[in-house]
Design a protein around this motif. Structure first.
Motif, PDB file in Angstrom:
ATOM      1  N   ARG A 248      18.402  68.725  -0.004  1.00 36.94           N
ATOM      2  CA  ARG A 248      17.903  67.469   0.575  1.00 36.94           C
ATOM      3  C   ARG A 248      16.419  67.295   0.266  1.00 36.94           C
ATOM      4  NH1 ARG A 248      20.786  67.103   6.581  1.00 36.94           N
ATOM      5  NH2 ARG A 248      22.941  66.997   5.799  1.00 36.94           N
ATOM      6  N   CYS A 249      16.125  67.289  -1.030  1.00 36.14           N
ATOM      7  CA  CYS A 249      14.737  67.203  -1.476  1.00 36.14           C
ATOM      8  C   CYS A 249      14.623  66.300  -2.700  1.00 36.14           C
ATOM      9  CB  CYS A 249      14.205  68.602  -1.807  1.00 36.14           C
ATOM     10  SG  CYS A 249      12.450  68.633  -2.262  1.00 36.14           S
ATOM     11  N   ILE A 250      13.619  65.412  -2.682  1.00 31.87           N
ATOM     12  CA  ILE A 250      13.339  64.496  -3.793  1.00 31.87           C
ATOM     13  C   ILE A 250      12.156  65.051  -4.576  1.00 31.87           C
ATOM     14  CG2 ILE A 250      12.833  62.117  -4.468  1.00 31.87           C
ATOM     15  CD1 ILE A 250      13.634  61.321  -1.556  1.00 31.87           C
ATOM     16  N   GLU A 251      12.267  65.094  -5.897  1.00 39.15           N
ATOM     17  CA  GLU A 251      11.165  65.488  -6.768  1.00 39.15           C
ATOM     18  C   GLU A 251      10.648  64.251  -7.492  1.00 39.15           C
ATOM     19  OE1 GLU A 251       9.831  68.429  -6.833  1.00 39.15           O
ATOM     20  OE2 GLU A 251      11.347  69.403  -5.556  1.00 39.15           O
ATOM     21  N   PHE A 252       9.325  64.089  -7.517  1.00 34.70           N
ATOM     22  CA  PHE A 252       8.714  62.919  -8.138  1.00 34.70           C
ATOM     23  C   PHE A 252       7.971  63.311  -9.419  1.00 34.70           C
ATOM     24  CE2 PHE A 252       9.107  61.895  -3.628  1.00 34.70           C
ATOM     25  CZ  PHE A 252       9.734  60.661  -3.686  1.00 34.70           C
TER      26      PHE A 252
ATOM     27  N   SER B  67       6.908  66.163  -3.730  1.00 31.24           N
ATOM     28  CA  SER B  67       8.299  66.290  -3.310  1.00 31.24           C
ATOM     29  C   SER B  67       8.421  65.794  -1.875  1.00 31.24           C
ATOM     30  CB  SER B  67       8.785  67.735  -3.420  1.00 31.24           C
ATOM     31  OG  SER B  67       8.038  68.574  -2.557  1.00 31.24           O
ATOM     32  N   ALA B  68       9.636  65.451  -1.476  1.00 35.01           N
ATOM     33  CA  ALA B  68       9.868  64.942  -0.113  1.00 35.01           C
ATOM     34  C   ALA B  68      11.222  65.423   0.381  1.00 35.01           C
ATOM     35  CB  ALA B  68       9.812  63.426  -0.100  1.00 35.01           C
TER      36      ALA B  68
ATOM     37  N   LYS C 148      12.059  61.599  -9.968  1.00 32.69           N
ATOM     38  CA  LYS C 148      12.478  62.325 -11.169  1.00 32.69           C
ATOM     39  C   LYS C 148      13.881  62.893 -10.999  1.00 32.69           C
ATOM     40  CE  LYS C 148      10.511  66.281 -12.068  1.00 32.69           C
ATOM     41  NZ  LYS C 148       9.506  67.302 -12.454  1.00 32.69           N
ATOM     42  N   SER C 149      14.158  63.468  -9.822  1.00 40.33           N
ATOM     43  CA  SER C 149      15.470  64.026  -9.536  1.00 40.33           C
ATOM     44  C   SER C 149      15.603  64.224  -8.030  1.00 40.33           C
ATOM     45  CB  SER C 149      15.673  65.365 -10.255  1.00 40.33           C
ATOM     46  OG  SER C 149      14.742  66.332  -9.788  1.00 40.33           O
ATOM     47  N   VAL C 150      16.848  64.405  -7.594  1.00 39.25           N
ATOM     48  CA  VAL C 150      17.125  64.641  -6.175  1.00 39.25           C
ATOM     49  C   VAL C 150      18.089  65.823  -6.075  1.00 39.25           C
ATOM     50  CG1 VAL C 150      17.897  63.651  -3.994  1.00 39.25           C
ATOM     51  CG2 VAL C 150      16.899  62.160  -5.749  1.00 39.25           C
ATOM     52  N   ASP C 151      17.764  66.756  -5.192  1.00 39.53           N
ATOM     53  CA  ASP C 151      18.622  67.917  -4.946  1.00 39.53           C
ATOM     54  C   ASP C 151      19.401  67.643  -3.662  1.00 39.53           C
ATOM     55  OD1 ASP C 151      19.723  70.384  -4.130  1.00 39.53           O
ATOM     56  OD2 ASP C 151      18.155  71.506  -5.167  1.00 39.53           O
ATOM     57  N   ALA C 152      20.688  67.329  -3.807  1.00 36.32           N
ATOM     58  CA  ALA C 152      21.497  66.959  -2.646  1.00 36.32           C
ATOM     59  C   ALA C 152      21.667  68.130  -1.687  1.00 36.32           C
ATOM     60  CB  ALA C 152      22.856  66.449  -3.109  1.00 36.32           C
ATOM     61  N   GLY C 153      21.833  69.346  -2.231  1.00 39.87           N
ATOM     62  CA  GLY C 153      22.029  70.505  -1.379  1.00 39.87           C
ATOM     63  C   GLY C 153      20.799  70.844  -0.556  1.00 39.87           C
TER      64      GLY C 153
END
Length: 383
Positions: free
Chosen positions: A227-231, A236-237, A220-225
């Motif tokens: 370092r987390c992926i939201e699905f 999340s990962a 769904k989105s990725v937070d670069a700061g």
């Protein structure tokens, strides 16, 4: 008066189409090949570049070398296509042909997933593969994640090869014990289009190397700061290094010309690659061919190559009155690099019904050697 074959795009399919047409047509007929980029990069070799087994120069060739033997190369960006008139706008010029072959490939759209481009590295570009090589060399410990952003993408084996090659790279350098590897897939299983047996076999390759496979995770989105992926499923990962396959879409001129259907790609006759416009063909990644199983024919170089040979043969046969028409039969194969100078291989008939009839051969030195030979053939024979 001679005729003109106009080919848009000098990737694998466009290059084969242009060279085959030049070989088959009389010199009074023109073969015009349009390409945006100065350098042709052999896509399968990006995986080797990613782990330091190739450099950019070794897998690239000047596109102008394709103009040998009477192919007219036009450098420029295709900004518009008129399929009814068989014309294309390139820079300030409008080019036309008696036959039009659209081989513009797929456009990568990482920007459609918030944060993805800033947080990760794309395995499908020269810049991305080069950056991955450097990032893997620096990775001493942490969490490596491989992500497919959508369920369908070109070269279905590539992200699985990337995971296996990265694992081999870390293991050979004594860092594997300090690094975890997770594969988050938007699709329900590896290479599902090749059938359940092949899918299970590829998954077994991952799990045998302790690469944790997590299917049906739509990013769904990725937070670069952070370092987390939201699905989309709420999971999340976290990651320290993210390698991704971006969303794909047809290039803007294709979409704006009304050539694409609800799938977003150009529908074609599955045997001739002709579009709804007579004398206009689409091949390779930009086209879509539905299969009985409910999935489209994979976007893969082997199919683009075979389709291009069929299209070139049929144009030449129609114009010269020599030779018989050919049909694309949906047969193909792909290598699956696993590291350690070994590769598996999947081969079969993707047009078989109700499911593709594809066999997976286990990794060995033979298939790796065959892929190396094909790389050499392509870079030296075609250029």
């Amino acid at each position: 008066m001679g005729r003109t074959a106009l080919i848009l795009g000098a990737g694998l399919g466009g290059m084969v189409a242009a060279q085959e047409l030049r070989r088959l047509l009389p010199r009074t007929d023109r073969v015009v090949l349009v390409e945006r980029d100065a350098q042709h990069v052999f896509p399968p070799s990006l995986l080797w570049l990613m782990v330091g087994e190739r450099d950019a120069e070794a897998i690239s060739r000047p596109c102008e070398h394709a103009a040998r033997q009477g192919i007219e190369l036009v450098r420029g960006e295709v900004s518009a296509i008129d399929p009814a008139a068989k014309t294309a706008r390139v820079g300030e010029h409008t080019l036309g042909g008696d036959a039009l072959v659209i081989a513009l490939g797929a456009e990568y759209a990482p920007q459609t997933v918030p944060g993805l481009a800033d947080a990760g590295l794309c395995i499908y570009t020269l810049e991305g593969a080069s950056a991955i090589r450097d990032a893997l060399a620096r990775l001493e410990r942490g969490r490596l994640v491989v992500l497919t952003a959508t369920p369908q993408y070109k070269c279905p084996a590539a992200p699985y090869e990337a995971a296996l090659l990265a694992e081999d790279f870390l293991r050979r350098r004594g860092r594997r014990g300090e690094c975890t590897i997770d594969f988050y897939a938007a699709e329900p299983g590896p290479m599902m289009v090749a059938g359940p047996a092949v899918s299970a076999g590829v998954r077994a390759m991952l799990e045998a190397r302790d690469i944790r496979y997590r299917p049906e995770h739509q990013v769904k989105s990725v937070d670069a700061g952070a370092r987390c992926i939201e699905f989309a499923n709420g999971a999340s990962a976290a990651f320290d290094l993210l390698l991704y396959v971006p969303p794909h879409r047809a290039p803007a001129p294709v979409r704006e010309a009304g050539l694409s259907n609800e799938s977003g790609w150009i529908p074609v006759d599955r045997h001739t690659l002709e579009t709804k416009h007579a004398g206009v063909y689409a091949l390779g990644d930009v086209s879509v061919i539905p299969l009985k199983m409910g999935r489209p024919l994979p976007k893969a170089g082997v199919f683009a190559h075979g389709q291009a040979e069929v299209v070139a043969n049929n144009i030449a046969a129609a114009w010269t009155g020599r030779g018989a028409a050919r049909r694309f039969d949906g047969k193909g194969m792909c290598f699956i690099e696993t590291g350690g100078a070994r590769a598996g291989m999947g081969s079969g008939n993707f047009y078989a019904e109700p499911l593709p009839d594809v066999r997976l051969y286990q990794p060995g030195l033979l298939w790796h050697g065959a892929k190396v030979l094909y790389e050499k053939y392509w870079l030296w024979r075609r250029f």
